[in-house]
Design an enzyme around this catalytic site. Structure first.
Site, PDB file in Angstrom:
ATOM      1  N   SER A 111       0.821  -1.139  -0.016  1.00 54.26           N
ATOM      2  CA  SER A 111      -0.004  -0.043  -0.043  1.00 54.26           C
ATOM      3  C   SER A 111       0.787   1.228  -0.047  1.00 54.26           C
ATOM      4  O   SER A 111       2.038   1.351   0.648  1.00 54.26           O
ATOM      5  CB  SER A 111      -0.721  -0.166   1.269  1.00 54.26           C
ATOM      6  OG  SER A 111      -0.172   0.123   2.316  1.00 54.26           O
ATOM      7  N   ASP A 112       0.395   2.244  -0.570  1.00 51.29           N
ATOM      8  CA  ASP A 112       0.907   3.610  -0.319  1.00 51.29           C
ATOM      9  C   ASP A 112       0.949   3.801   1.202  1.00 51.29           C
ATOM     10  O   ASP A 112      -0.132   3.139   1.661  1.00 51.29           O
ATOM     11  CB  ASP A 112       0.528   4.764  -1.362  1.00 51.29           C
ATOM     12  CG  ASP A 112       1.426   5.769  -1.486  1.00 51.29           C
ATOM     13  OD1 ASP A 112       2.147   6.054  -0.517  1.00 51.29           O
ATOM     14  OD2 ASP A 112       1.090   6.550  -2.353  1.00 51.29           O
ATOM     15  N   TRP A 113       1.616   4.748   1.381  1.00 48.02           N
ATOM     16  CA  TRP A 113       1.520   4.922   3.108  1.00 48.02           C
ATOM     17  C   TRP A 113       0.575   5.466   3.679  1.00 48.02           C
ATOM     18  O   TRP A 113       0.007   6.540   3.562  1.00 48.02           O
ATOM     19  CB  TRP A 113       2.838   5.895   3.452  1.00 48.02           C
ATOM     20  CG  TRP A 113       4.146   5.266   3.547  1.00 48.02           C
ATOM     21  CD1 TRP A 113       5.040   5.314   4.747  1.00 48.02           C
ATOM     22  CD2 TRP A 113       4.744   4.023   2.747  1.00 48.02           C
ATOM     23  NE1 TRP A 113       6.086   4.499   4.568  1.00 48.02           N
ATOM     24  CE2 TRP A 113       5.932   3.620   3.573  1.00 48.02           C
ATOM     25  CE3 TRP A 113       4.236   3.528   1.725  1.00 48.02           C
ATOM     26  CZ2 TRP A 113       6.874   2.737   3.019  1.00 48.02           C
ATOM     27  CZ3 TRP A 113       5.102   2.361   1.038  1.00 48.02           C
ATOM     28  CH2 TRP A 113       6.394   2.095   1.772  1.00 48.02           C
ATOM     29  N   GLY A 114      -0.386   4.449   4.207  1.00 45.05           N
ATOM     30  CA  GLY A 114      -1.829   4.801   4.936  1.00 45.05           C
ATOM     31  C   GLY A 114      -2.885   4.642   3.841  1.00 45.05           C
ATOM     32  O   GLY A 114      -3.903   5.034   4.257  1.00 45.05           O
ATOM     33  N   ALA A 115      -2.554   4.010   2.676  1.00 41.33           N
ATOM     34  CA  ALA A 115      -3.533   4.095   1.716  1.00 41.33           C
ATOM     35  C   ALA A 115      -4.342   2.649   1.736  1.00 41.33           C
ATOM     36  O   ALA A 115      -5.297   2.672   1.253  1.00 41.33           O
ATOM     37  CB  ALA A 115      -3.039   3.831   0.334  1.00 41.33           C
TER      38      ALA A 115
END
Ligand SMILES: *[C@@H]1O[C@H](CO)[C@@H](O)[C@H](O)[C@H]1NC(C)=O
Ligand SMILES: *[C@@H]1O[C@H](CO)[C@@H](O)[C@H](O)[C@H]1NC(C)=O
Ligand SMILES: *[C@@H]1O[C@H](CO)[C@@H](O)[C@H](O)[C@H]1NC(C)=O
Ligand SMILES: *[C@@H]1O[C@H](CO)[C@@H](O)[C@H](O)[C@H]1NC(C)=O
Ligand SMILES: *[C@@H]1O[C@H](CO)[C@@H](O)[C@H](O)[C@H]1NC(C)=O
Ligand SMILES: *[C@@H]1O[C@H](CO)[C@@H](O)[C@H](O)[C@H]1NC(C)=O
Length: 890
Positions: free
Chosen positions: A298-302
């Site tokens: 995941s993108d950071w926090g996605a």
């Protein structure tokens, strides 16, 4: 390495599933897509778990079955799926470790243009600059140099290259990170970069999957100004099936085929489902259709859900916790994933699949090795001090060494960075050939004007490159790299002037037009530096929320140019920007004799520009996007919620992005895609088209499917093992452990007896759901036949001018419109050659099956239409040099 006995080389080998029938279809009646489902949490997207047997990954072959190892392998591997938390390790992302197997915490670090958050590294030219070179070999070397520096710093998984945004919107904040507004260009450059990086032993993570074409509203929690806090769900990029295949997914096929180990899913939604829990996207398109064998992170926090994202195909969550809840240790996975596996909401085999996908690239890619316990990063993203607390971000732990300040730079990096910077510069205008600057042309006094030529008063390294008061080296955000030094344009030009006996003055005040006018009046030639900036959405500069709020020059740029041009007959404008800017106010001014465009060039920006201005480098860069006359010709950024809480972005341009749109509607651009002048002239001749392999309308059913190899067994470990190791275990603050907090756990048998199906699965989700094997699949990057060479095109290029130079020959194809209409021209090849004056050479292009194909949404397959294919060899998307035809009959 005993792992090798067990986990056998994979990815590219062993044929398995072969259909025993000969299949041919026009519209495949046997193709029964999984039901399209709607449910809360997954909205209206298709929930399709990757189930078709042939695409089941990963392809680990367990040879000498070592049960001991196997049983050790999987439970602990849960650690690999979940980041330990923002700041809880040296890198921007750190997985848990697997001590029993000697696997350390894996380090994931930005980024695409060099190593972020550390010192003694090279700040490379941006992806967009690399795209401007149109030089595949050089882009490979850039990838190699970037990969090597990551490795020297101890990074295991680098977060790059970027191939999305694809550049749909000229004002998109992150377009400078990727290679330019064309899927073919993005694909070739992305694949070359992946190969370069991975050849140096670092895993590449290609981002962003998919449709992250603007920064506004990409993530809830980030937009709290201007009433935007009403945002309830990230912007949804609604992409039609044909555009998905022919534009947005296209470059992903290239990088998957090139062996990319990782893919990062973005913050945005696609068709209203968050990318990182979009089963259709991850399970079906990426893992089944394109047969991707690595991991999706995941993108950071996605990540927005636990079980659903696991089932939808996410393999790793970063940095571990829920968005913006840094330091809380609150995660969708970690202990909750452990629990979900024990209670059988998520199957053990899905967990094994995640782990194996994360480890697979280390075995599959030549030159990559599974890290050992002494192969760990020797820098910290969270402090630049040599010594600091063990967890500096948390202010926790004893004082230990945090940074070794290893110098990762080398002559190879320097040469590569400088060569890319030089080759990327695009000469847009050169009336009366006043460039290169030549003393014999009467130039004895030069004025350099504009703050963009000089030092930023806030330094070259303010956090994530957010200061914009001097020369542009980069956009801002996570792709920014610390500059070890910067050669400013002023410094480089002054040196050239000194060497040539030219006098040079510099005015860096963009608003004192009177002074600059006086100086310009005295100069024989003036060089005006103007720029625009953009970056990632979490940083705002002058109300540019990542995306640019307009296409104008910053800092009074237009007025500065006009003032200089009205006083000085030879005015040269140098634009450095993250994408197209509007040039209409001054481009036709008769005193603006030269115009140069430079994408963000990194640390060597000044030197590269000066080398081109003075002719030490003959410019050979080409525009990787269209510069329009009017802003309305571009797709606008959605920057107003207009009462919406779940904003929708319908990609109405379909497959007609950038030049395809201008061509289709006959709109005259200011400078077209692929345009760029040289100080010499080239001639292209002797076009020849040779059939290598006869085309077929439909893809053959793939015979050499990737293998399914029996994987690990699905036994679940004793839940006791999932408890904190001992009672007095002292957890670090914010650190995410995989252990269950609840010691009142059931035995495996109890879990077995626990009623299944209690979990509210996405409506229609069925763990046994099987889908028909996709005709389009079968190998990395899709059906292997798509990659077959059907035609070879060759031609001769000669340098007819007086100086040495580089030429980019571009191949465009006009497809017939037998089944569906297509753009007048689509890029399907480019070759760059360097020639001494009077010399010539042959160039070759391979035309692949996919290059002639359209995606037919109705029959869900790639089709080569019957009809006439026009082949153009061109110097830009609008300047055709030679034209040929391929006729494909019924
Ligand atoms: C499939 O095609 C091959 C080659 O054309 C042929 O040898 C084979 O007999 C065919 N098999 C079936 C089941 O029709
Ligand atoms: C998971 O990672 C944590 C932290 O890196 C480590 O303490 C723990 O031993 C690991 N657990 C297993 C089961 O490997
Ligand atoms: C830095 O880390 C890399 C990877 O672990 C290693 O190869 C290199 O030797 C380290 N350098 C130092 C001085 O620790
Ligand atoms: C998005 O919706 C469009 C229109 O219904 C459809 O053609 C396309 O396949 C969908 N894409 C994804 C990734 O769900
Ligand atoms: C299993 O665990 C997951 C994660 O905590 C939870 O969401 C789910 O509701 C649990 N299912 C059952 C049947 O207890
Ligand atoms: C465009 O944006 C820049 C940067 O924020 C700003 O300086 C400039 O004034 C704007 N130009 C126009 C015409 O709005």
């Amino acid at each position: 390495m005993y792992l090798f006995h067990l986990i056998h080389a994979l990815l590219f080998v062993v044929p398995v599933i072969i259909s025993d029938q000969n299949v041919s279809f026009t519209i495949r009646s046997d193709f029964a897509p999984s039901p399209r489902l709607t449910s809360e949490g997954l909205d209206d997207h298709v929930f399709r778990e990757k189930r078709s047997k042939h695409a089941e990954a990963p392809l680990f072959k367990v040879e000498d079955q070592d049960d001991q190892f196997i049983s050790e392998a999987y439970y602990p591997c849960l650690n690999l799926t979940t980041g330990v938390g923002w700041g809880s390790g040296p890198c921007v992302g750190n997985t848990g470790s697997v001590p029993r197997l000697g696997i350390p915490n894996l380090c994931l670090q930005d980024g695409p243009n060099g190593v972020r958050f550390t010192d003694f590294v090279t700040h490379f030219p941006s992806g967009l600059a690399a795209g401007c070179t149109f030089n595949k070999g050089l882009i490979y070397l850039r990838g190699k140099a970037i990969g090597r520096e990551h490795r020297k710093k101890g990074v295991h998984i680098a977060l790059g290259p970027v191939i999305g945004p694809i550049g749909l919107k000229a004002q998109g904040g992150r377009n400078w990170e990727s290679f330019g507004a064309d899927p073919y260009l993005q694909g070739v450059c992305g694949a070359a970069t992946v190969e370069g990086m991975q050849d140096e032993g670092v895993i590449a993570t290609v981002r962003h999957l998919i449709g992250n074409e603007q920064e506004h509203f990409r993530q809830v929690g980030e937009w709290d100004e201007n009433g935007w806090d009403k945002l309830e769900k990230s912007l949804s990029s609604n992409i039609g099936d044909r555009a998905m295949h022919e534009v947005y997914l296209w470059p992903f096929a290239n990088v998957i085929r090139a062996g990319a180990g990782g893919i990062m899913c973005g913050y945005n939604s696609v068709n209203t489902t968050n990318c990182c829990e979009n089963s259709y996207l991850m399970n079906y398109l990426i893992k089944e259709e394109l047969a991707f064998q690595g991991f999706i992170v995941s993108d950071w926090g996605a990540q927005h859900s636990g079980v659903n994202s696991a089932l939808a195909g996410l393999d790793m969550t970063m940095p571990g916790e829920v968005f913006d809840d840094w330091l809380t240790g609150k995660s969708f996975w970690g202990p909750l994933l452990t629990r979900a596996v024990y209670n059988k909401t998520v199957s053990q085999s899905r967990l094994n699949d995640m782990c194996m996908r994360i480890l697979a690239p280390f075995f599959a890619i030549d030159g990559c090795n599974l890290p050992t316990e002494d192969d760990t990063p020797n820098f910290s993203s969270w402090t630049h001090h040599t010594y600091g607390q063990e967890l500096p971000y948390q202010h926790y732990g004893p004082i230990v060494q945090k940074n070794w300040h290893i110098d990762a730079r080398s002559e190879f990096s320097d040469n590569t960075a400088l060569t890319v910077a030089r080759e990327s510069i695009v000469l847009l205008k050169n009336s009366d050939k006043h460039l290169p600057i030549d003393k014999s042309d009467g130039v004895r006094r030069i004025l350099i004007a504009g703050q963009g030529a000089g030092i930023d008063p806030d330094g070259f390294n303010c956090k994530d490159q957010r200061c914009c008061g001097g020369v542009l080296t980069s956009g801002w955000g996570s792709a920014a790299v610390n500059n070890p030094t910067v050669v400013t344009p002023y410094e480089a030009i002054a040196k050239k002037c000194r060497d040539r006996g030219i006098v040079a003055d510099y005015c860096s005040n963009n608003w004192d037009l009177e002074t600059v006018g006086d100086l310009a009046d005295y100069a024989d030639l003036s060089i005006v530096f103007v720029n625009a900036f953009s970056g990632e959405g979490y940083i705002y500069v002058d109300n540019n929320f990542g995306d640019r709020k307009n296409l104008s020059l910053w800092h009074n740029g237009d007025e500065l140019i006009e003032q200089v041009a009205c006083k000085c007959h030879k005015t040269v404008v140098v634009v450095t920007s993250p994408g197209p800017v509007n040039m209409e106010k001054w481009i036709e001014h008769e005193n603006v004799v030269g115009v140069i465009y430079a994408a963000p060039l990194g640390q060597f920006v000044g030197q590269a520009i000066a080398d081109v201005l003075f002719g030490d480098t003959n410019p050979s860069g080409k525009l990787p996007f269209t510069i329009a006359r009017k802003k309305q010709h571009y797709v606008a950024v959605i920057d107003d919620l207009g009462g919406e809480v779940c904003p929708q972005d319908n990609f109405d341009r379909d497959i007609y992005i950038d030049y395809r749109f201008f061509d289709k509607h006959n709109i005259k651009p200011r400078f077209e895609f692929g345009f760029g002048l040289s100080y010499t002239f080239f001639k292209v001749s002797h076009l020849k088209i040779t059939e290598i392999c006869p085309p077929s309308e439909y893809l053959p059913y793939p015979s050499d499917y990737l293998p399914i190899v029996k994987m690990l067994e699905d036994d679940v470990c004793d839940p006791e093992d999932a408890l904190f190791p001992h009672d007095d275990f002292d957890p670090c603050p914010g650190y995410i452990y995989p252990f269950l907090y609840n010691d009142n756990i059931m035995s495996v048998d109890d879990y077995d007896n626990d009623e299944q199906g209690k979990y509210d699965y996405p409506c229609g989700y069925d763990p046994d759901q099987a889908s028909c094997p996709s005709l389009n699949s079968g190998g990395l990057g899709g059906n292997p036949a798509l990659w077959e060479v059907l035609y070879e095109v060759s031609a001769e290029v000669s340098n007819e001018g007086k100086v040495k130079g580089g030429y980019v020959c571009q191949l465009y194809i006009e497809l017939p419109s037998t089944i569906l209409p297509s753009p007048p021209k689509i890029l399907r090849g480019f070759e760059k050659v360097f020639l001494e004056p009077g010399k010539s050479c042959k160039i070759y292009f391979n035309i692949l099956h996919r290059d002639l194909s359209i995606w037919d949404p109705e029959s869900q397959q790639w089709i080569i239409q019957t009809g006439t294919y026009k082949i153009y060899l061109a110097s830009s998307s609008r300047k055709v040099e030679l034209c040929g035809e391929i006729d494909i009959g019924c």
